[in-house]
Design a protein around this motif. Structure first.
Motif, PDB file in Angstrom:
ATOM      1  N   GLU A   1       0.877  -0.735  -0.280  1.00 59.06           N
ATOM      2  CA  GLU A   1       0.185  -0.424   0.158  1.00 59.06           C
ATOM      3  C   GLU A   1       1.184   0.956  -0.144  1.00 59.06           C
ATOM      4  OE1 GLU A   1      -3.986   1.054   2.241  1.00 59.06           O
ATOM      5  OE2 GLU A   1      -2.497   1.195   3.151  1.00 59.06           O
ATOM      6  N   LEU A   2       0.566   2.456  -0.709  1.00 59.07           N
ATOM      7  CA  LEU A   2       1.146   3.215  -0.543  1.00 59.07           C
ATOM      8  C   LEU A   2       0.776   4.582  -0.639  1.00 59.07           C
ATOM      9  CD1 LEU A   2       3.135   3.280  -3.993  1.00 59.07           C
ATOM     10  CD2 LEU A   2       4.200   2.839  -1.354  1.00 59.07           C
ATOM     11  N   VAL A   3       0.334   5.388   0.148  1.00 57.00           N
ATOM     12  CA  VAL A   3      -0.050   6.334   0.752  1.00 57.00           C
ATOM     13  C   VAL A   3       0.147   7.768   0.813  1.00 57.00           C
ATOM     14  CG1 VAL A   3      -2.077   7.469   3.013  1.00 57.00           C
ATOM     15  CG2 VAL A   3      -1.352   5.447   2.729  1.00 57.00           C
ATOM     16  N   VAL A   4      -0.525   8.760  -0.452  1.00 54.38           N
ATOM     17  CA  VAL A   4       0.032  10.198  -0.259  1.00 54.38           C
ATOM     18  C   VAL A   4      -1.591  11.033  -0.523  1.00 54.38           C
ATOM     19  CG1 VAL A   4       1.349   9.414  -1.933  1.00 54.38           C
ATOM     20  CG2 VAL A   4      -0.954  10.021  -2.543  1.00 54.38           C
ATOM     21  N   PRO A   5      -0.738  12.394   0.388  1.00 56.10           N
ATOM     22  CA  PRO A   5      -1.814  13.773   0.268  1.00 56.10           C
ATOM     23  C   PRO A   5      -2.500  13.716  -0.942  1.00 56.10           C
ATOM     24  CG  PRO A   5       0.476  14.118   0.361  1.00 56.10           C
ATOM     25  CD  PRO A   5       0.823  12.859   0.386  1.00 56.10           C
ATOM     26  N   GLY A   6      -3.907  14.332  -0.565  1.00 53.62           N
ATOM     27  CA  GLY A   6      -5.414  14.416  -1.464  1.00 53.62           C
ATOM     28  C   GLY A   6      -4.461  15.843  -1.562  1.00 53.62           C
ATOM     29  N   ASN A   7      -4.392  16.597  -0.805  1.00 54.82           N
ATOM     30  CA  ASN A   7      -4.186  18.367  -0.985  1.00 54.82           C
ATOM     31  C   ASN A   7      -2.718  18.502  -2.022  1.00 54.82           C
ATOM     32  OD1 ASN A   7      -2.441  17.895   0.879  1.00 54.82           O
ATOM     33  ND2 ASN A   7      -3.199  19.305   2.413  1.00 54.82           N
ATOM     34  N   ALA A   8      -1.539  17.470  -2.416  1.00 50.05           N
ATOM     35  CA  ALA A   8      -0.560  18.112  -2.838  1.00 50.05           C
ATOM     36  C   ALA A   8      -0.454  18.306  -4.740  1.00 50.05           C
ATOM     37  CB  ALA A   8       0.502  16.765  -2.928  1.00 50.05           C
ATOM     38  N   GLU A   9       0.189  19.314  -4.722  1.00 47.10           N
ATOM     39  CA  GLU A   9       0.000  19.660  -6.087  1.00 47.10           C
ATOM     40  C   GLU A   9       0.412  18.370  -6.600  1.00 47.10           C
ATOM     41  OE1 GLU A   9       1.277  23.560  -7.060  1.00 47.10           O
ATOM     42  OE2 GLU A   9      -0.049  24.621  -6.012  1.00 47.10           O
TER      43      GLU A   9
ATOM     44  N   TYR B   1       9.984   9.057 -10.051  1.00 49.19           N
ATOM     45  CA  TYR B   1       8.353   9.398 -10.913  1.00 49.19           C
ATOM     46  C   TYR B   1       7.602  10.425  -9.854  1.00 49.19           C
ATOM     47  CZ  TYR B   1       8.679   4.778 -13.262  1.00 49.19           C
ATOM     48  OH  TYR B   1       9.158   3.616 -13.398  1.00 49.19           O
ATOM     49  N   GLU B   2       7.159  11.885 -11.195  1.00 48.59           N
ATOM     50  CA  GLU B   2       6.533  12.921 -10.185  1.00 48.59           C
ATOM     51  C   GLU B   2       5.660  12.527 -10.874  1.00 48.59           C
ATOM     52  OE1 GLU B   2       7.725  17.387 -10.329  1.00 48.59           O
ATOM     53  OE2 GLU B   2       8.811  16.539  -9.166  1.00 48.59           O
ATOM     54  N   LEU B   3       4.016  12.744 -10.059  1.00 51.60           N
ATOM     55  CA  LEU B   3       2.583  13.586 -11.279  1.00 51.60           C
ATOM     56  C   LEU B   3       2.014  13.526 -10.425  1.00 51.60           C
ATOM     57  CD1 LEU B   3       0.959   9.290  -9.789  1.00 51.60           C
ATOM     58  CD2 LEU B   3       2.496  10.410  -9.133  1.00 51.60           C
ATOM     59  N   LYS B   4       0.630  14.063 -10.586  1.00 52.84           N
ATOM     60  CA  LYS B   4      -0.661  14.640 -10.189  1.00 52.84           C
ATOM     61  C   LYS B   4      -1.195  14.468  -9.815  1.00 52.84           C
ATOM     62  CE  LYS B   4      -4.530  18.467 -10.535  1.00 52.84           C
ATOM     63  NZ  LYS B   4      -3.460  19.027  -9.498  1.00 52.84           N
ATOM     64  N   PRO B   5      -1.541  14.233  -8.071  1.00 50.20           N
ATOM     65  CA  PRO B   5      -2.389  12.955  -7.469  1.00 50.20           C
ATOM     66  C   PRO B   5      -3.685  13.037  -8.223  1.00 50.20           C
ATOM     67  CG  PRO B   5      -1.711  14.607  -5.756  1.00 50.20           C
ATOM     68  CD  PRO B   5      -1.115  14.512  -6.940  1.00 50.20           C
ATOM     69  N   PRO B   6      -4.482  11.616  -8.160  1.00 52.32           N
ATOM     70  CA  PRO B   6      -5.755  11.515  -8.597  1.00 52.32           C
ATOM     71  C   PRO B   6      -6.884  11.835  -7.104  1.00 52.32           C
ATOM     72  CG  PRO B   6      -4.389   9.617  -8.258  1.00 52.32           C
ATOM     73  CD  PRO B   6      -4.238  10.244  -7.618  1.00 52.32           C
ATOM     74  N   PRO B   7      -8.353  12.092  -7.533  1.00 55.39           N
ATOM     75  CA  PRO B   7      -8.928  13.116  -6.792  1.00 55.39           C
ATOM     76  C   PRO B   7      -8.388  11.883  -5.469  1.00 55.39           C
ATOM     77  CG  PRO B   7      -9.752  13.364  -9.037  1.00 55.39           C
ATOM     78  CD  PRO B   7      -8.312  12.364  -8.578  1.00 55.39           C
ATOM     79  N   PRO B   8      -9.265  12.342  -4.142  1.00 56.02           N
ATOM     80  CA  PRO B   8      -9.208  11.329  -2.991  1.00 56.02           C
ATOM     81  C   PRO B   8     -10.028   9.800  -3.606  1.00 56.02           C
ATOM     82  CG  PRO B   8      -9.680  12.943  -2.327  1.00 56.02           C
ATOM     83  CD  PRO B   8      -8.741  13.707  -3.497  1.00 56.02           C
ATOM     84  N   GLY B   9      -9.306   8.998  -3.124  1.00 55.93           N
ATOM     85  CA  GLY B   9      -9.789   7.661  -3.147  1.00 55.93           C
ATOM     86  C   GLY B   9      -9.209   6.502  -2.974  1.00 55.93           C
TER      87      GLY B   9
ATOM     88  N   MET C   1       1.877  -8.082  -9.538  1.00 55.39           N
ATOM     89  CA  MET C   1       2.468  -7.349  -9.264  1.00 55.39           C
ATOM     90  C   MET C   1       1.406  -6.016  -8.955  1.00 55.39           C
ATOM     91  SD  MET C   1       7.110  -7.193 -10.993  1.00 55.39           S
ATOM     92  CE  MET C   1       7.061  -5.868  -9.256  1.00 55.39           C
ATOM     93  N   ARG C   2       1.117  -6.434  -7.967  1.00 52.98           N
ATOM     94  CA  ARG C   2      -0.442  -5.097  -7.635  1.00 52.98           C
ATOM     95  C   ARG C   2       0.314  -4.566  -6.429  1.00 52.98           C
ATOM     96  NH1 ARG C   2      -5.659  -6.776  -9.519  1.00 52.98           N
ATOM     97  NH2 ARG C   2      -4.118  -6.814 -11.692  1.00 52.98           N
ATOM     98  N   GLY C   3      -0.518  -2.834  -5.844  1.00 50.91           N
ATOM     99  CA  GLY C   3      -1.008  -2.882  -4.728  1.00 50.91           C
ATOM    100  C   GLY C   3      -2.267  -1.674  -4.849  1.00 50.91           C
ATOM    101  N   GLN C   4      -2.430  -1.693  -3.136  1.00 55.61           N
ATOM    102  CA  GLN C   4      -3.243  -0.072  -3.065  1.00 55.61           C
ATOM    103  C   GLN C   4      -2.762   1.350  -3.066  1.00 55.61           C
ATOM    104  OE1 GLN C   4      -5.397  -0.529   0.776  1.00 55.61           O
ATOM    105  NE2 GLN C   4      -7.020  -2.027  -1.016  1.00 55.61           N
ATOM    106  N   PHE C   5      -3.061   2.077  -4.033  1.00 57.44           N
ATOM    107  CA  PHE C   5      -3.016   3.066  -4.257  1.00 57.44           C
ATOM    108  C   PHE C   5      -3.672   4.529  -3.174  1.00 57.44           C
ATOM    109  CE2 PHE C   5      -2.275   7.541  -5.708  1.00 57.44           C
ATOM    110  CZ  PHE C   5      -0.267   7.564  -5.955  1.00 57.44           C
ATOM    111  N   VAL C   6      -3.637   4.414  -1.802  1.00 53.75           N
ATOM    112  CA  VAL C   6      -4.488   5.296  -1.479  1.00 53.75           C
ATOM    113  C   VAL C   6      -4.156   6.880  -1.237  1.00 53.75           C
ATOM    114  CG1 VAL C   6      -5.307   5.569   1.022  1.00 53.75           C
ATOM    115  CG2 VAL C   6      -4.661   3.615  -0.276  1.00 53.75           C
ATOM    116  N   VAL C   7      -5.226   7.732  -1.934  1.00 52.12           N
ATOM    117  CA  VAL C   7      -5.350   9.609  -2.238  1.00 52.12           C
ATOM    118  C   VAL C   7      -5.781   9.845  -0.859  1.00 52.12           C
ATOM    119  CG1 VAL C   7      -5.160  11.059  -3.098  1.00 52.12           C
ATOM    120  CG2 VAL C   7      -4.313   8.772  -4.393  1.00 52.12           C
ATOM    121  N   GLU C   8      -5.419  10.093   0.635  1.00 49.83           N
ATOM    122  CA  GLU C   8      -5.966  11.021   1.257  1.00 49.83           C
ATOM    123  C   GLU C   8      -7.246  12.118   1.339  1.00 49.83           C
ATOM    124  OE1 GLU C   8      -2.749  11.111   4.206  1.00 49.83           O
ATOM    125  OE2 GLU C   8      -3.285   9.285   4.975  1.00 49.83           O
TER     126      GLU C   8
END
Length: 332
Positions: free
Chosen positions: A253-261, A305-313, A325-332
């Protein structure tokens, strides 16, 4: 009336322009376009030089008696000119710029125009019709009005750049004090000049020269001193780490903040000779929409890699080369 060589040169310039346009539309390669444009500029400059330098032959009636050799005096020998060499160098800059980049092409074109104008003026000044009176009129009606604003603009830019180097080299508070003192001094000097009924031109010139020299000197000293330290208070880009080892992701699982540019994914491929990447999809279905596909590469290596995070989910991150090879990508 145009001579045959002049006509041929202008025709060559026109054909080169047509060739540049056609080559640009059909191929679009900058090097070829630059070569065609360089040929057009060179032919135009040479044609203008021949057009101006050509002396009109005097009209002689068919029944006129032969000239008396004793009545003629030899003219002044032709002087050497550096303008052909300068023109070749300017066109060479354009040709090099076609392979290096657009800024160098623009510089070469500008140099070619300046050199062409100088060559034109040189040829004009050597014409028999050039007299001191004509030169005076050209100086005061063309050269001075055209060059004075440019020179003043360059002087102002040089003074501003020199003064800015001083302000950048000293402490922030001291820079504010220096700017205030200089502004007050300028207002005071201008007020004195404005209130005096007559000011000698020598006084004005001396004041301007002293001020310019002092500003340039201070600017050089400030540049030698270097800029003071600036602290950049910016928002750090969030970063997550993921590792591929034995054809599997070490992180589930990877967790990133949703308010980041933007967010960074620091990916380490620890499988020698095997392609891996990190991709993000909006679902697990086969027709799921890809949100990001990182560049694949073989291990052992690292890629950020550098990317713009998608909407929270909640999304999934996978390797496009290995479906297991897979896992969860969580946008808070």
């Amino acid at each position: 009336m145009l001579s045959l060589p002049t006509k041929l040169l202008f025709a060559l310039a026109g054909l080169a322009l047509v060739g540049a346009a056609g080559y640009g539309v059909s191929v679009g390669e900058r090097a070829g376009i630059g070569i065609f444009l360089s040929l057009a500029v060179a032919a135009s400059v040479a044609g203008l030089a021949m057009l101006v330098a050509r002396d009109d032959e005097p009209f002689v009636a068919p029944d006129a008696p032969p000239p008396d050799p004793r009545a003629t005096t030899p003219g002044a020998a032709a002087r050497g000119s550096i303008f052909p060499l300068l023109t070749a160098l300017a066109v060479g800059v354009v040709a090099v710029g076609a392979a290096v980049g657009a800024p160098l092409v623009a510089l070469g074109i500008g140099l070619t125009v300046v050199v062409g104008m100088g060559w034109f003026g040189r040829a004009w000044s050597e014409h028999p019709n050039w007299t001191p009176r004509v030169r005076e009129r050209v100086d005061y009606r063309f050269l001075v009005p055209a060059s004075l604003p440019i020179l003043m603009l360059l002087l102002v830019l040089a003074l501003a750049a020199s003064f800015s180097r001083v302000l950048l080299a000293v402490d922030k508070d001291l820079a504010t004090v220096i700017a205030m003192v200089v502004a007050i001094a300028l207002v005071a000097v201008f007020a004195v000049f404005a209130l005096k009924p007559r000011v000698s031109p020598r006084v004005l010139s001396a004041t301007a020269v002293v001020g310019a020299i002092a500003t340039f000197g201070a600017g050089v000293a400030g540049a030698a001193q270097g800029e003071r330290h600036f602290e950049h208070h910016g928002h750090a880009v969030p970063e997550v780490h993921v590792t591929a080892k034995d054809t599997a992701f070490a992180e589930a699982e990877l967790v990133v903040p949703g308010n980041a540019e933007k967010v960074k994914i620091d990916f380490t491929n620890s499988d020698p000779g095997i392609y891996h990447n990190v991709a993000i999809y909006d679902g697990v279905d086969a027709d799921a929409k890809p949100l990001f596909n990182g560049v694949g590469f073989t291990g052992i290596d690292n890629q950020t890699y550098e990317l713009k995070p998608p909407p929270p989910g909640t999304y999934i991150f996978v390797c496009d080369f290995h479906v297991n090879m897979r896992g969860q990508f969580v946008v808070e």
